[in-house]
Scaffold this motif. Structure first.
Motif, PDB file in Angstrom:
ATOM      1  N   GLU A   4      12.654  -0.405 -12.226  1.00 64.54           N
ATOM      2  CA  GLU A   4      12.126  -0.863 -10.936  1.00 64.54           C
ATOM      3  C   GLU A   4      11.293   0.191 -10.213  1.00 64.54           C
ATOM      4  N   ASP A   5      11.208   1.400 -10.760  1.00 61.78           N
ATOM      5  CA  ASP A   5      10.324   2.429 -10.210  1.00 61.78           C
ATOM      6  C   ASP A   5       8.900   2.293 -10.758  1.00 61.78           C
ATOM      7  N   THR A   6       8.699   1.386 -11.702  1.00 66.52           N
ATOM      8  CA  THR A   6       7.374   1.154 -12.261  1.00 66.52           C
ATOM      9  C   THR A   6       6.422   0.681 -11.173  1.00 66.52           C
ATOM     10  N   ALA A   7       5.337   1.438 -10.972  1.00 65.96           N
ATOM     11  CA  ALA A   7       4.410   1.132  -9.884  1.00 65.96           C
ATOM     12  C   ALA A   7       3.217   2.073  -9.923  1.00 65.96           C
ATOM     13  N   ILE A   8       2.207   1.732  -9.157  1.00 65.77           N
ATOM     14  CA  ILE A   8       1.148   2.676  -8.820  1.00 65.77           C
ATOM     15  C   ILE A   8       1.673   3.497  -7.645  1.00 65.77           C
ATOM     16  N   TYR A   9       1.566   4.807  -7.755  1.00 61.47           N
ATOM     17  CA  TYR A   9       2.019   5.703  -6.681  1.00 61.47           C
ATOM     18  C   TYR A   9       0.796   6.282  -5.988  1.00 61.47           C
ATOM     19  N   TYR A  10       0.713   6.037  -4.680  1.00 64.16           N
ATOM     20  CA  TYR A  10      -0.392   6.540  -3.875  1.00 64.16           C
ATOM     21  C   TYR A  10       0.064   7.736  -3.055  1.00 64.16           C
ATOM     22  N   CYS A  11      -0.756   8.752  -3.052  1.00 62.28           N
ATOM     23  CA  CYS A  11      -0.615   9.880  -2.135  1.00 62.28           C
ATOM     24  C   CYS A  11      -1.329   9.477  -0.843  1.00 62.28           C
ATOM     25  N   ALA A  12      -0.735   9.782   0.311  1.00 60.92           N
ATOM     26  CA  ALA A  12      -1.297   9.271   1.559  1.00 60.92           C
ATOM     27  C   ALA A  12      -1.124  10.268   2.700  1.00 60.92           C
ATOM     28  N   ASP A  44      -4.558   7.141   7.168  1.00 59.58           N
ATOM     29  CA  ASP A  44      -5.996   6.901   7.088  1.00 59.58           C
ATOM     30  C   ASP A  44      -6.648   7.612   5.907  1.00 59.58           C
ATOM     31  N   ILE A  45      -5.833   8.303   5.096  1.00 57.59           N
ATOM     32  CA  ILE A  45      -6.351   8.920   3.876  1.00 57.59           C
ATOM     33  C   ILE A  45      -5.460   8.485   2.722  1.00 57.59           C
ATOM     34  N   TRP A  46      -6.068   7.884   1.697  1.00 55.25           N
ATOM     35  CA  TRP A  46      -5.344   7.382   0.531  1.00 55.25           C
ATOM     36  C   TRP A  46      -5.976   7.936  -0.744  1.00 55.25           C
ATOM     37  N   GLY A  47      -5.135   8.241  -1.722  1.00 59.79           N
ATOM     38  CA  GLY A  47      -5.643   8.569  -3.035  1.00 59.79           C
ATOM     39  C   GLY A  47      -5.947   7.287  -3.802  1.00 59.79           C
ATOM     40  N   GLN A  48      -6.390   7.434  -5.030  1.00 66.03           N
ATOM     41  CA  GLN A  48      -6.719   6.269  -5.856  1.00 66.03           C
ATOM     42  C   GLN A  48      -5.492   5.727  -6.586  1.00 66.03           C
ATOM     43  N   GLY A  49      -4.417   6.514  -6.574  1.00 70.77           N
ATOM     44  CA  GLY A  49      -3.172   6.073  -7.192  1.00 70.77           C
ATOM     45  C   GLY A  49      -3.020   6.545  -8.632  1.00 70.77           C
ATOM     46  N   THR A  50      -1.776   6.719  -9.036  1.00 66.50           N
ATOM     47  CA  THR A  50      -1.454   7.054 -10.418  1.00 66.50           C
ATOM     48  C   THR A  50      -0.331   6.139 -10.884  1.00 66.50           C
ATOM     49  N   VAL A  87       3.054  -0.038  15.006  1.00 65.54           N
ATOM     50  CA  VAL A  87       2.709  -0.835  13.831  1.00 65.54           C
ATOM     51  C   VAL A  87       1.280  -0.526  13.418  1.00 65.54           C
ATOM     52  N   SER A  88       1.090  -0.344  12.139  1.00 62.14           N
ATOM     53  CA  SER A  88      -0.250  -0.183  11.579  1.00 62.14           C
ATOM     54  C   SER A  88      -0.530  -1.339  10.641  1.00 62.14           C
ATOM     55  N   TRP A  89      -1.806  -1.597  10.408  1.00 64.13           N
ATOM     56  CA  TRP A  89      -2.234  -2.677   9.523  1.00 64.13           C
ATOM     57  C   TRP A  89      -3.217  -2.136   8.499  1.00 64.13           C
ATOM     58  N   TYR A  90      -3.089  -2.638   7.263  1.00 60.57           N
ATOM     59  CA  TYR A  90      -3.904  -2.173   6.159  1.00 60.57           C
ATOM     60  C   TYR A  90      -4.556  -3.349   5.444  1.00 60.57           C
ATOM     61  N   GLN A  91      -5.795  -3.129   5.053  1.00 57.29           N
ATOM     62  CA  GLN A  91      -6.564  -4.092   4.258  1.00 57.29           C
ATOM     63  C   GLN A  91      -6.627  -3.565   2.831  1.00 57.29           C
ATOM     64  N   GLN A  92      -6.388  -4.417   1.852  1.00 62.09           N
ATOM     65  CA  GLN A  92      -6.441  -3.986   0.462  1.00 62.09           C
ATOM     66  C   GLN A  92      -7.180  -5.011  -0.394  1.00 62.09           C
ATOM     67  N   TYR A  93      -8.243  -4.549  -1.038  1.00 60.18           N
ATOM     68  CA  TYR A  93      -8.954  -5.371  -2.009  1.00 60.18           C
ATOM     69  C   TYR A  93      -8.300  -5.188  -3.377  1.00 60.18           C
ATOM     70  N   PRO A  94      -8.421  -6.172  -4.269  1.00 59.44           N
ATOM     71  CA  PRO A  94      -7.800  -6.064  -5.593  1.00 59.44           C
ATOM     72  C   PRO A  94      -8.226  -4.805  -6.333  1.00 59.44           C
ATOM     73  N   GLY A  95      -7.244  -4.068  -6.843  1.00 65.34           N
ATOM     74  CA  GLY A  95      -7.533  -2.876  -7.621  1.00 65.34           C
ATOM     75  C   GLY A  95      -7.942  -1.667  -6.817  1.00 65.34           C
ATOM     76  N   LYS A  96      -7.882  -1.769  -5.490  1.00 62.31           N
ATOM     77  CA  LYS A  96      -8.302  -0.668  -4.628  1.00 62.31           C
ATOM     78  C   LYS A  96      -7.140  -0.148  -3.793  1.00 62.31           C
ATOM     79  N   ALA A  97      -7.315   1.060  -3.261  1.00 62.92           N
ATOM     80  CA  ALA A  97      -6.325   1.605  -2.348  1.00 62.92           C
ATOM     81  C   ALA A  97      -6.428   0.899  -0.992  1.00 62.92           C
ATOM     82  N   PRO A  98      -5.343   0.861  -0.252  1.00 62.94           N
ATOM     83  CA  PRO A  98      -5.386   0.255   1.081  1.00 62.94           C
ATOM     84  C   PRO A  98      -6.296   1.028   2.025  1.00 62.94           C
ATOM     85  N   LYS A  99      -6.713   0.340   3.095  1.00 61.36           N
ATOM     86  CA  LYS A  99      -7.536   0.950   4.133  1.00 61.36           C
ATOM     87  C   LYS A  99      -6.921   0.620   5.488  1.00 61.36           C
ATOM     88  N   LEU A 100      -6.811   1.610   6.347  1.00 60.47           N
ATOM     89  CA  LEU A 100      -6.246   1.424   7.684  1.00 60.47           C
ATOM     90  C   LEU A 100      -7.232   0.673   8.584  1.00 60.47           C
TER      91      LEU A 100
END
Lengths: 118, 110
Positions: free
Chosen positions: A89-97, A106-112, B35-48
């Motif tokens: 259940e830990d299987t996932a994309i992990y994002y650094c944020a 307001d800053i996100w990585g592309q995920g691993t 509370v914060s809200w995020y938009q996410q397109y398929p295959g992309k990282a979320p956006k605040l």
């Protein structure tokens, strides 16, 4: 350019360990609260952990407490997630944020991608 | 630490206004206007798109607005556009010092 780049994901067997890394650039890393957020395939976002600017405070979601450890090295502009006793259940994309605004990421990585499977 | 409750899907026509709800408890949404809200397109990282309940980050369209009443937060789109079609997630700070995301809402522009 503001950037977070994750690495360290892969396939691991149940019960195994993995260490994720996140390299930050383009902003003053040492002034940011940082988090890891994950997303299982086809599922929603799940907050995993956070760490204060100087590393003195850490919090975790209940499901990973005692198994995962978040840490940072401000001299290297890097964030880490040590994951032990991994489960399917830990299987996932992990994002650094990064929290560049109060209580908002307001800053996100592309995920691993982390896959836990035998 | 149960996920906040959002409708699975919401749809609307271009130019229409729609609202996504996000229901929590007195330990998260009800206790703080964080509370914060995020938009996410398929295959992309979320956006605040909204933080601290109703604040918009620089560069985010003013068509997005946030509000809260009791244990329920809301994200409103005024003047829906085709590019708004995406998944949206709310997230709240909780009394335990952690954060909790919502279940997610798929917005469809008809």
């Amino acid at each position: 350019e503001v950037q977070l780049v994750e690495s360290g994901g892969g396939l691991v067997q149940p019960g195994g360990s993995l260490r994720l890394s996140c390299a930050a650039s383009g902003f003053t890393f040492r002034t940011y609260w940082m988090s890891w957020v994950r997303q299982a395939p086809g599922k929603g976002l799940e907050w995993v952990a956070k760490i204060k600017q100087d590393g003195s405070e850490k919090q975790y979601v209940d499901s990973v407490k005692g198994r995962f450890t978040i840490s940072r090295d401000n001299a290297k502009n890097s964030l880490y997630l040590q994951m032990n006793s991994l489960r399917a259940e830990d299987t996932a994309i992990y994002y650094c944020a990064g929290y560049g605004v109060p209580y908002g990421i307001d800053i996100w990585g592309q995920g691993t991608m982390v896959t836990v499977s035998s | 630490q149960s996920a906040l409750t959002q409708p699975a899907s919401v749809s609307g026509s271009p130019g229409q206004s729609i609202t996504i709800s996000c229901t929590g408890t007195s330990s998260d949404v009800g206790s703080y206007n964080l509370v914060s809200w995020y938009q996410q397109y398929p295959g992309k990282a979320p956006k605040l798109v909204i933080y601290e309940g109703s604040k918009r980050p620089s560069g985010v369209s003013n068509r997005f607005s946030g509000s809260k009443s009791g244990n329920t937060a809301s994200l409103t789109f005024s003047g829906l556009q085709a590019e708004d079609e995406a998944d949206y997630y709310c997230c709240s700070y909780a009394s335990s010092g952690t954060y909790v995301f919502g279940t997610g809402t798929k917005v469809t522009v008809l």
